[in-house]
Design a protein around this motif. Structure first.
Motif, PDB file in Angstrom:
ATOM      1  N   ASP A  65      42.096  39.682  51.349  1.00  0.00           N
ATOM      2  CA  ASP A  65      40.916  38.816  51.198  1.00  0.00           C
ATOM      3  C   ASP A  65      40.399  38.991  49.775  1.00  0.00           C
ATOM      4  O   ASP A  65      39.739  39.974  49.454  1.00  0.00           O
ATOM      5  CB  ASP A  65      39.852  39.228  52.229  1.00  0.00           C
ATOM      6  CG  ASP A  65      38.604  38.357  52.179  1.00  0.00           C
ATOM      7  OD1 ASP A  65      38.306  37.767  51.120  1.00  0.00           O
ATOM      8  OD2 ASP A  65      37.909  38.288  53.217  1.00  0.00           O
ATOM      9  N   ARG A  66      40.707  38.032  48.921  1.00  0.00           N
ATOM     10  CA  ARG A  66      40.436  38.213  47.487  1.00  0.00           C
ATOM     11  C   ARG A  66      38.949  38.381  47.192  1.00  0.00           C
ATOM     12  O   ARG A  66      38.562  39.196  46.347  1.00  0.00           O
ATOM     13  CB  ARG A  66      41.001  37.033  46.687  1.00  0.00           C
ATOM     14  CG  ARG A  66      40.849  37.193  45.179  1.00  0.00           C
ATOM     15  CD  ARG A  66      41.882  36.393  44.417  1.00  0.00           C
ATOM     16  NE  ARG A  66      41.911  34.996  44.781  1.00  0.00           N
ATOM     17  CZ  ARG A  66      41.185  34.039  44.194  1.00  0.00           C
ATOM     18  NH1 ARG A  66      40.351  34.352  43.216  1.00  0.00           N
ATOM     19  NH2 ARG A  66      41.290  32.789  44.572  1.00  0.00           N
ATOM     20  N   ALA A  67      38.102  37.626  47.881  1.00  0.00           N
ATOM     21  CA  ALA A  67      36.659  37.752  47.638  1.00  0.00           C
ATOM     22  C   ALA A  67      36.149  39.117  48.082  1.00  0.00           C
ATOM     23  O   ALA A  67      35.359  39.761  47.374  1.00  0.00           O
ATOM     24  CB  ALA A  67      35.911  36.639  48.374  1.00  0.00           C
ATOM     25  N   ALA A  68      36.612  39.575  49.238  1.00  0.00           N
ATOM     26  CA  ALA A  68      36.197  40.893  49.727  1.00  0.00           C
ATOM     27  C   ALA A  68      36.718  41.999  48.815  1.00  0.00           C
ATOM     28  O   ALA A  68      36.024  42.997  48.564  1.00  0.00           O
ATOM     29  CB  ALA A  68      36.703  41.110  51.156  1.00  0.00           C
ATOM     30  N   ALA A  70      37.388  41.745  45.525  1.00  0.00           N
ATOM     31  CA  ALA A  70      36.593  41.730  44.293  1.00  0.00           C
ATOM     32  C   ALA A  70      35.231  42.366  44.521  1.00  0.00           C
ATOM     33  O   ALA A  70      34.738  43.115  43.674  1.00  0.00           O
ATOM     34  CB  ALA A  70      36.433  40.291  43.795  1.00  0.00           C
ATOM     35  N   ASN A  71      34.634  42.094  45.683  1.00  0.00           N
ATOM     36  CA  ASN A  71      33.327  42.662  45.997  1.00  0.00           C
ATOM     37  C   ASN A  71      33.393  44.177  46.136  1.00  0.00           C
ATOM     38  O   ASN A  71      32.518  44.903  45.644  1.00  0.00           O
ATOM     39  CB  ASN A  71      32.796  42.036  47.281  1.00  0.00           C
ATOM     40  CG  ASN A  71      31.371  42.462  47.574  1.00  0.00           C
ATOM     41  OD1 ASN A  71      30.467  42.235  46.786  1.00  0.00           O
ATOM     42  ND2 ASN A  71      31.179  43.100  48.717  1.00  0.00           N
ATOM     43  N   GLU A 119      39.529  43.049  38.160  1.00  0.00           N
ATOM     44  CA  GLU A 119      38.129  43.225  38.534  1.00  0.00           C
ATOM     45  C   GLU A 119      37.621  44.590  38.085  1.00  0.00           C
ATOM     46  O   GLU A 119      36.494  44.721  37.598  1.00  0.00           O
ATOM     47  CB  GLU A 119      37.979  43.060  40.049  1.00  0.00           C
ATOM     48  CG  GLU A 119      36.603  42.663  40.505  1.00  0.00           C
ATOM     49  CD  GLU A 119      36.128  41.342  39.910  1.00  0.00           C
ATOM     50  OE1 GLU A 119      34.943  41.284  39.510  1.00  0.00           O
ATOM     51  OE2 GLU A 119      36.925  40.380  39.828  1.00  0.00           O
TER      52      GLU A 119
END
Length: 240
Positions: A65-68, A70-71, A119
Motif C-alpha cells: 500500500d504505497r500511501a500507507a 509513505a505515511n 520517502e
C-alpha cells in the motif's frame, strides 16, 4: 543510564522486522542503543513481544500500500537508517503462477523498497544509510521455478546504483545486502531443499539470521561511509 543511551542513539526504521532476518536486525540495532521502529504484516503478538523486549516500536503495515508505506516512513521522522527487509517469494512454473501473484511480488520486492527509499531520503539526516535486503539469487539462480523472484532481487542492484548517485551529495549511502540460504521460517536449515542448496555452497550450512544482521549493522556504521551503490553478498559461497 539505559534511557540516556537510547536518547542518543540513531533513529532506525526496519520495514519487515517481526521474524527471521528482520527480527535479528531489530535486535542488533536495539542492543546498540538505537531507537528502532519496525513494521510487521501479520504476526502482531510476536511483533509486540519483540518490541517489549527491545524497547522498540512495532507498527502494522502492508508495504504494498504505497500511501500507507509513505505515511509510515514519514511518521518515523528524520531517520538515520532505513532497512527494507519485507519481501515475497513465489515459486513454481511461470506458465502456471497467476499473474496477480507475480504482480504482487514485484510490488512488494521492487516498488515498495524504491518508494520507501525515496520517502526516507526526503527527511533523512546527512550521512544516513539506506539498506535493502536482497538475495544472492540476483546473481545466481541454479533452480527452476524462481524466475520472478530472481528478477525482483536483480532489480535491487540497479536501484541502489542509481539512488546512491541521487543521494550521494548528502553522503547518504544506498546498498543491497544479499543473503544466501539463511535459517528462517521461510527457509529452515532442515527444510526439504537444504541438501540441494548446501550442494551449491562452499560453506555447507545455512547462515544464521544474526550473521546477516551483523553485515547490515556494519553497512550502517561510520566505518562503511564509502560503501555505496553496491551489493554485499553473505551466502557461504552459493554464488561463487
Amino acid at each position: 543510564m539505559h534511557s540516556d543511551k537510547k536518547s542518543s542513539g540513531r533513529q532506525v526504521l526496519v520495514l519487515g522486522g517481526s521474524r527471521g532476518i528482520g527480527e535479528a536486525i531489530v535486535r542488533r540495532f536495539a542492543e546498540n542503543g538505537d531507537n528502532v521502529v519496525f513494521t510487521y504484516a501479520h504476526s502482531q503478538e510476536k511483533a509486540n513481544a519483540i518490541a517489549a523486549e527491545t524497547q522498540s516500536q512495532a507498527v502494522k503495515l502492508d508495504v504494498s500500500d504505497r500511501a500507507a508505506l509513505a505515511n509510515a516512513v514519514a511518521e518515523a521522522g528524520e531517520l538515520d537508517v532505513l532497512v527494507f527487509n519485507a519481501g515475497l517469494l513465489a515459486a513454481g512454473d511461470p506458465l502456471d503462477i497467476p499473474a496477480e501473484e507475480i504482480e504482487r511480488l514485484f510490488t512488494v520486492n521492487i516498488h515498495a523498497p524504491y518508494f520507501a527509499a525515496v520517502e526516507a531520503a526526503r527527511r533523512m539526516h546527512a550521512g544516513g544509510r539506506i539498506i535493502i535486503i536482497g538475495s544472492v539469487n540476483a546473481d545466481r539462480m541454479p533452480m527452476e521455478g524462481l524466475s520472478a523472484y530472481s528478477t525482483s532481487k536483480a532489480a535491487l542492484q540497479g536501484m541502489v546504483k542509481g539512488l546512491a548517485r541521487d543521494f550521494g551529495d548528502r553522503a547518504i549511502t544506498v546498498n543491497v545486502v544479499q543473503p544466501g540460504p539463511t535459517d528462517t521460517d521461510m527457509n529452515p536449515a532442515d527444510g526439504p531443499l537444504h541438501e540441494t542448496m548446501h550442494g551449491f555452497m562452499a560453506i555447507k550450512r545455512h547462515a544464521h539470521a544474526g550473521e546477516v544482521a551483523g553485515m547490515v549493522f556494519w553497512v550502517a556504521s561510520q566505518e562503511a561511509a564509502m560503501v555505496t551503490g553496491t551489493a554485499l553478498t553473505i551466502d557461504g559461497g552459493f554464488g561463487a
